[in-house]
Scaffold this motif. Structure first.
Motif, short mmCIF file in Angstrom:
data_model
loop_
_atom_site.label_atom_id
_atom_site.label_comp_id
_atom_site.label_asym_id
_atom_site.label_seq_id
_atom_site.Cartn_x
_atom_site.Cartn_y
_atom_site.Cartn_z
N SER A 110 1.18 -11.19 5.60
CA SER A 110 0.09 -10.51 6.32
C SER A 110 -0.74 -9.61 5.42
O SER A 110 -1.91 -9.36 5.69
CB SER A 110 0.66 -9.69 7.48
N GLY A 111 -0.12 -9.09 4.37
CA GLY A 111 -0.82 -8.13 3.51
C GLY A 111 -0.88 -6.74 4.09
O GLY A 111 -1.38 -5.81 3.44
N ASP A 112 -0.35 -6.57 5.30
CA ASP A 112 -0.36 -5.27 5.96
C ASP A 112 1.07 -4.74 5.99
O ASP A 112 1.81 -4.93 6.95
CB ASP A 112 -0.92 -5.41 7.38
N ILE A 155 9.84 -8.04 4.23
CA ILE A 155 9.14 -8.31 2.97
C ILE A 155 8.31 -9.58 3.06
O ILE A 155 7.14 -9.62 2.64
CB ILE A 155 10.16 -8.41 1.81
N MET A 156 8.91 -10.63 3.62
CA MET A 156 8.18 -11.89 3.76
C MET A 156 6.98 -11.73 4.69
O MET A 156 5.89 -12.27 4.42
CB MET A 156 9.12 -12.97 4.29
N GLY A 157 7.18 -10.96 5.78
CA GLY A 157 6.06 -10.71 6.69
C GLY A 157 4.96 -9.91 6.03
O GLY A 157 3.77 -10.16 6.24
N LYS A 206 5.56 -3.77 13.60
CA LYS A 206 5.62 -4.71 14.72
C LYS A 206 5.35 -6.13 14.26
O LYS A 206 5.94 -7.09 14.76
CB LYS A 206 4.62 -4.32 15.81
N LYS A 207 4.45 -6.27 13.30
CA LYS A 207 4.07 -7.60 12.85
C LYS A 207 5.01 -8.15 11.79
O LYS A 207 5.27 -9.36 11.75
CB LYS A 207 2.64 -7.55 12.29
N ASN A 208 5.54 -7.29 10.95
CA ASN A 208 6.35 -7.76 9.83
C ASN A 208 7.83 -7.91 10.15
O ASN A 208 8.50 -8.76 9.58
CB ASN A 208 6.20 -6.79 8.64
N LEU A 209 8.35 -7.07 11.04
CA LEU A 209 9.77 -7.14 11.35
C LEU A 209 10.06 -8.38 12.20
O LEU A 209 9.44 -8.56 13.24
CB LEU A 209 10.21 -5.89 12.11
N THR A 245 0.84 -1.20 0.00
CA THR A 245 0.00 0.00 0.00
C THR A 245 0.87 1.25 0.00
O THR A 245 2.05 1.21 0.30
CB THR A 245 -0.91 0.01 1.24
N MET A 246 0.24 2.39 -0.35
CA MET A 246 0.98 3.65 -0.39
C MET A 246 1.52 4.03 0.98
O MET A 246 2.60 4.60 1.10
CB MET A 246 0.07 4.76 -0.93
#
Length: 280
Positions: free
Chosen positions: A226-228, A220-222, A233-236, A2-3
């Motif tokens: 997740s799509g978010d 990137i994988m996270g 916090k969730k992706n790192l 997303t932007m």
């Protein structure tokens, strides 16, 4: 993606790129005593620098500044090098590696016969990757003459000492990047105190790069999973289980060390660190 997530991803990419650039420039810059600081990093942008060999035009040198940018293949043997002797009519046909790049080889400052400043590198002998010729290997000397008008470089010369074994090659060029900054200039041509990157700094830089790549790839994988993409916090990777505790653990370590030093200096018993770790 997303932007709203673009700034976060761009920041991570910028950080990784900055680290890589700093490695390249640090590995190609030296402080040479009273002469000052010399930075040959701009020569890396020139890719392969080529010169025909004096006295034997059938051979040429291919030189890549501060990196092993040439892949040498001789029959079934191969290797990489910072400089290699090649056949003039076919630069892809290698005769042998002259020098490999390493951060331990430091330059010395000299005044040449024309009264010009120059810096000189003597790289260690490279074992021959093929049995034909130079049975004891090859060794290269690289001389960079300070010339403010040579941008990026001019007058590259390449020759070999006749009858030498190990085969001893000399590559000379004029370049503004051999002109020092921040020093007094001049010199007596003797041994200079130089400082490049120590093994410890190399380790630290590599460690930082690995951590950066790990975080970027994990982010990137996270984000894909997740799509978010904006949720750091969730992706790192290990953000909630490790990274948020790093400052606290660092502070606890500093306090523990300080208490231990106070205990030793004051002659009292060792500090009880249990309460500190429980607190942090």
């Amino acid at each position: 993606m997303t932007m709203s997530s673009l700034p976060h991803f761009g920041l991570l990419l910028f950080a990784a790129t900055s680290i890589i650039i700093s490695i390249v420039h640090s590995a190609c810059s030296w402080n040479i005593g009273d002469y000052g600081t010399v930075n040959l990093a701009p020569l890396q942008n020139e890719g392969q620098i080529v010169a025909i060999r004096d006295g034997n035009p059938g051979f040429s040198v291919v030189y890549t500044a501060c990196n092993e940018g040439y892949h040498c293949e001789v029959n079934e043997a191969s290797g990489t090098g910072m400089a290699a002797q090649v056949y003039t009519d076919d630069y892809d046909h290698c005769n042998g590696v002259i020098s490999k790049y390493d951060t331990q080889t430091r330059p010395r400052h000299e005044i040449n016969g024309n009264g010009e400043d120059q810096i000189v590198f003597d790289y260690p002998v490279v074992e021959n990757i093929y049995t034909a010729g130079c049975s004891q290997g090859r060794q290269g000397e690289f001389i960079f003459i300070c010339d403010e008008n040579a941008v990026p470089y001019e007058d590259v010369q390449f020759y070999q000492d006749g009858g030498s074994d190990p085969c001893y090659y000399h590559t000379t060029m004029r370049t503004k990047y051999a002109c020092a900054t921040g020093g007094g200039g001049g010199g007596d041509g003797g041994e200079s105190t130089t400082s490049g990157m120590s093994g410890g700094w190399v380790f630290i830089i590599i460690l930082i790069c690995l951590i950066s790549v790990y975080c970027i790839v994990g982010y990137i994988m996270g984000g894909v999973k997740s799509g978010d993409w904006g949720n750091i916090k969730k992706n790192l990777p290990q953000f909630m289980t490790f990274w948020i505790y790093v400052p606290k653990l660092t502070l606890a370590g500093c306090i523990t060390s300080w208490e231990w030093i106070r205990g030793k200096v004051g002659g009292s018993h060792d500090a009880d660190t249990g309460d500190i770790y429980e607190k942090y």
